[in-house]
Design an enzyme around this catalytic site. Structure first.
Site, PDB file in Angstrom:
ATOM      1  N   GLU A 238       0.853  -1.189   0.000  1.00  0.00           N
ATOM      2  CA  GLU A 238       0.000   0.000   0.000  1.00  0.00           C
ATOM      3  C   GLU A 238       0.889   1.240   0.000  1.00  0.00           C
ATOM      4  O   GLU A 238       1.903   1.287   0.702  1.00  0.00           O
ATOM      5  CB  GLU A 238      -0.914  -0.070   1.226  1.00  0.00           C
ATOM      6  CG  GLU A 238      -0.852   1.089   2.142  1.00  0.00           C
ATOM      7  CD  GLU A 238      -1.314   0.778   3.576  1.00  0.00           C
ATOM      8  OE1 GLU A 238      -1.615  -0.366   3.926  1.00  0.00           O
ATOM      9  OE2 GLU A 238      -1.337   1.731   4.344  1.00  0.00           O
TER      10      GLU A 238
ATOM     11  N   HIS B 201      -1.438  -5.923  11.350  1.00  0.00           N
ATOM     12  CA  HIS B 201      -2.283  -7.010  10.853  1.00  0.00           C
ATOM     13  C   HIS B 201      -2.088  -8.327  11.595  1.00  0.00           C
ATOM     14  O   HIS B 201      -1.714  -9.333  10.996  1.00  0.00           O
ATOM     15  CB  HIS B 201      -2.014  -7.242   9.355  1.00  0.00           C
ATOM     16  CG  HIS B 201      -2.343  -6.080   8.485  1.00  0.00           C
ATOM     17  ND1 HIS B 201      -1.906  -5.970   7.174  1.00  0.00           N
ATOM     18  CD2 HIS B 201      -3.086  -4.969   8.715  1.00  0.00           C
ATOM     19  CE1 HIS B 201      -2.356  -4.844   6.650  1.00  0.00           C
ATOM     20  NE2 HIS B 201      -3.071  -4.208   7.560  1.00  0.00           N
TER      21      HIS B 201
ATOM     22  N   GLY C  26     -10.220 -12.264  13.619  1.00  0.00           N
ATOM     23  CA  GLY C  26      -9.007 -12.462  12.827  1.00  0.00           C
ATOM     24  C   GLY C  26      -8.136 -13.608  13.303  1.00  0.00           C
ATOM     25  O   GLY C  26      -7.220 -14.026  12.578  1.00  0.00           O
TER      26      GLY C  26
ATOM     27  N   ASN D 181      -4.760  -6.233   2.999  1.00  0.00           N
ATOM     28  CA  ASN D 181      -5.238  -5.717   4.281  1.00  0.00           C
ATOM     29  C   ASN D 181      -6.433  -6.571   4.720  1.00  0.00           C
ATOM     30  O   ASN D 181      -7.291  -6.898   3.904  1.00  0.00           O
ATOM     31  CB  ASN D 181      -5.635  -4.251   4.122  1.00  0.00           C
ATOM     32  CG  ASN D 181      -4.571  -3.475   3.378  1.00  0.00           C
ATOM     33  OD1 ASN D 181      -4.370  -3.700   2.187  1.00  0.00           O
ATOM     34  ND2 ASN D 181      -3.876  -2.613   4.046  1.00  0.00           N
TER      35      ASN D 181
ATOM     36  N   PHE E 253      -9.315  -6.664   6.897  1.00  0.00           N
ATOM     37  CA  PHE E 253     -10.643  -6.640   7.529  1.00  0.00           C
ATOM     38  C   PHE E 253     -11.778  -7.151   6.655  1.00  0.00           C
ATOM     39  O   PHE E 253     -12.775  -7.663   7.186  1.00  0.00           O
ATOM     40  CB  PHE E 253     -10.958  -5.291   8.201  1.00  0.00           C
ATOM     41  CG  PHE E 253     -11.309  -4.111   7.339  1.00  0.00           C
ATOM     42  CD1 PHE E 253     -12.405  -4.111   6.503  1.00  0.00           C
ATOM     43  CD2 PHE E 253     -10.558  -2.942   7.439  1.00  0.00           C
ATOM     44  CE1 PHE E 253     -12.749  -2.993   5.757  1.00  0.00           C
ATOM     45  CE2 PHE E 253     -10.886  -1.821   6.700  1.00  0.00           C
ATOM     46  CZ  PHE E 253     -11.990  -1.844   5.848  1.00  0.00           C
TER      47      PHE E 253
END
Ligand code: FDA
Length: 500
Positions: free
Chosen positions: A355, A440, A468, A478, A480
């Site tokens: 990112e 993460h 998670g 990423n 979520f």
């Protein structure tokens, strides 16, 4: 309240918890949610609920007396400062070899994250969770999740000239010129609102250096989406500032859940025990893993499988920054919400999805920052230390070397092609790689290993893992959206089979 008996109790209010609460309440089940962080609904003396990254105050960090910024140095000198101890919104939880950043408050990580809503590559999803029907995930549960999360796409024509994305265009163009593919990333931040911020017609948030300590406007965090919809059923109660400390079978059936009510400096105010017919663990990868590992070791849930506490990874996270030439300005105004990624995941020699991250300092810095997600195969485990009463994580900083190696291939190539160099002053003095922290955390109670294929904990009917911690350490993007979609899949089955 102490002594209550509830049908369903959800521990934690992040993605896994919010999905669980919405679907249970829609199915007619009264649901109690317990969250250790605050309900971020009341403004401070400055009229704002959250502080920005340039002026962190007590609201920024969870029970710390100094800030612990992910990019913690500038010119090799610590950029952190003293703050009053408070139950702030971002936790930097320190283990021996890694700091794990997590959101604290009603909404969990959605309060502090960059809002990037990225569906994982289907081939990689199949690789990490082969027992899950990918066809159903991609036809039903990913679309269900992105719709309920309020995901929207950026207007790419607007992006092409917007001042606040100059930093992203500079990085994107250099990646393209160096032979790498890039792509736009969807987000839960309202891009329509951001356009108005750029135009100067609304109060700025993403364009006012608000991100990791919360956004006062524009972001569709879970309290505005899933949790608001669950509350609208009239069947959800949320109790904030309560830390769950124990779960054990109750003599009258179901489970006894013990929790400490805390004040804003983290001191215990009261201890309560409630009885719940079903308990949904949604305290996040770290929170759920720690709780379950402790319960097994303390004999409260002694029959939990050995796989509980194993398979933890950092999604291959590593951060890095490049110094731009003076003529390549990145802009004084940077949107805190990333919108572009470098996608080199298909490269078998070292998959990287990076990112293009903001550095919203409010002034020109000629810095290009990246959060690289790599396919680091290393994993760690949680273990209970009876002497301290704490749960430890075995991860060593050196285990992140594969992430550095993969990211280095990409950014060495870009630096060479652009005749630029790494910044070595932002993660320490003379330290190029931000390799000792993660945004993460994933795994610890892996689906199909620590639980059955729908998150049920074996041997304990009515106990479920929803967050998670189910994902085996990596999802390639990423996380979520993956967490949300998997929770949608699992709760649908649990409601149909167990609850109905
Ligand atoms: P999550 O951590 O969201 O929720 C768990 C909740 O349980 C928390 O609110 C916690 O306080 C609570 N809890 C824990 N223990 C408890 C206990 N014992 N008792 C009561 N409550 C307890 N991801 C992404 O896809 N796109 C992005 O742009 C970003 N950006 C990003 C930036 C930053 C700074 C961070 C820290 C993280 C991201 N992420 C991200 C990651 C993303 O936010 C993360 O993966 C999810 O929030 C994890 O969702 P979970 O439901 O697993 O737990």
């Amino acid at each position: 309240a102490d002594g209550d008996h509830v049908a369903a109790l959800v521990i934690g209010s992040g993605y896994g918890g919010a999905v669980t609460a919405l679907r249970l309440t829609q199915a007619g089940i009264s649901t109690a949610m317990v969250e250790m962080g605050m309900a971020w609904t009341s403004p401070g003396t400055d009229g704002k609920i959250f502080c920005d990254v340039l002026n962190p105050d007590q609201r920024s960090y969870w029970l710390r007396t100094t800030t612990d910024q992910p990019v913690g140095y500038f010119l090799g000198v610590s950029a952190n400062k003293s703050i009053p101890k408070y139950t702030g919104v971002l936790d930097s939880e320190k283990f021996a070899g890694i700091r794990v950043y997590q959101g604290r408050g009603v909404g969990g990580g959605s309060l502090v994250n960059g809002g990037m809503a990225v569906v994982p590559r289907r081939d990689y999803f199949t690789e990490i969770l082969p027992a899950v029907d990918a066809a159903a995930m991609y036809a039903t549960y990913f679309p269900r999740a992105t719709a309920a999360l309020g995901v929207n796409a950026i207007d790419t024509a607007w992006f092409a000239t917007a001042d606040c994305y100059r930093y992203a265009r500079v990085s994107r163009d250099q990646a393209t010129a160096s032979g790498y593919a890039t792509r736009f990333l969807d987000n839960v931040y309202d891009f329509g609102y951001m356009k108005q911020e750029q135009a100067g017609t609304v109060t700025r948030s993403a364009l006012a250096s608000e991100v990791i300590y919360g956004n006062n406007h524009g972001k569709r965090s879970l309290d505005k989406t899933y949790l608001a919809a669950a509350a609208a059923t009239g069947r959800l109660s949320i109790t904030a500032q309560h830390v769950v400390t124990a779960v054990a079978p109750h003599s009258a059936g179901g489970y006894a859940v013990t929790m400490n009510q805390i004040d804003t400096v983290g001191a215990r105010v009261a201890t309560k025990t409630v009885r719940a017919d079903r308990v949904f663990f949604a305290a996040g990868s770290v929170g759920t893993s720690k709780l379950l590992v402790a319960m097994r070791a303390q004999g409260k849930l002694p029959n939990l499988p050995a796989a509980v506490g194993q398979g933890w990874g950092n999604n291959g996270n590593v951060m890095v920054a490049r110094a731009q030439h003076l003529w390549n300005t990145t802009g004084a105004l940077e949107s805190g919400m990333p919108a572009v990624g470098i996608d080199n995941w298909a490269d078998p020699a070292g998959p990287v999805f990076a990112e293009i991250a903001p550095f919203p300092a409010g002034t020109e810095l000629w810095i290009s920052l990246y959060l690289a997600i790599t396919k680091n195969p290393n994993r760690a485990r949680f273990a209970y230390n009876a002497a301290t009463g704490q749960v430890e994580l075995s991860w060593q900083t050196a285990q992140n070397q594969p992430a550095i190696d993969a990211a280095k291939r990409v950014f060495d190539t870009i630096n060479k092609a652009q005749a630029t160099v790494y910044r070595s002053d932002l993660f320490g003095a003379n330290k190029v790689w931000g390799d000792d922290f993660t945004y993460h955390p994933l795994g610890g109670c892996v689906l199909g290993q620590a639980t059955d294929d729908y998150g049920r904990l074996p041997g304990y009917p009515g106990l479920y893992v929803m967050d998670g911690s189910l994902i085996p350490g990596s999802t390639g993007v990423n996380p979520f959206v993956t967490i949300t979609a998997l929770a949608e899949r699992n709760i649908e089955k649990i409601i149909a089979v167990d609850v109905g």
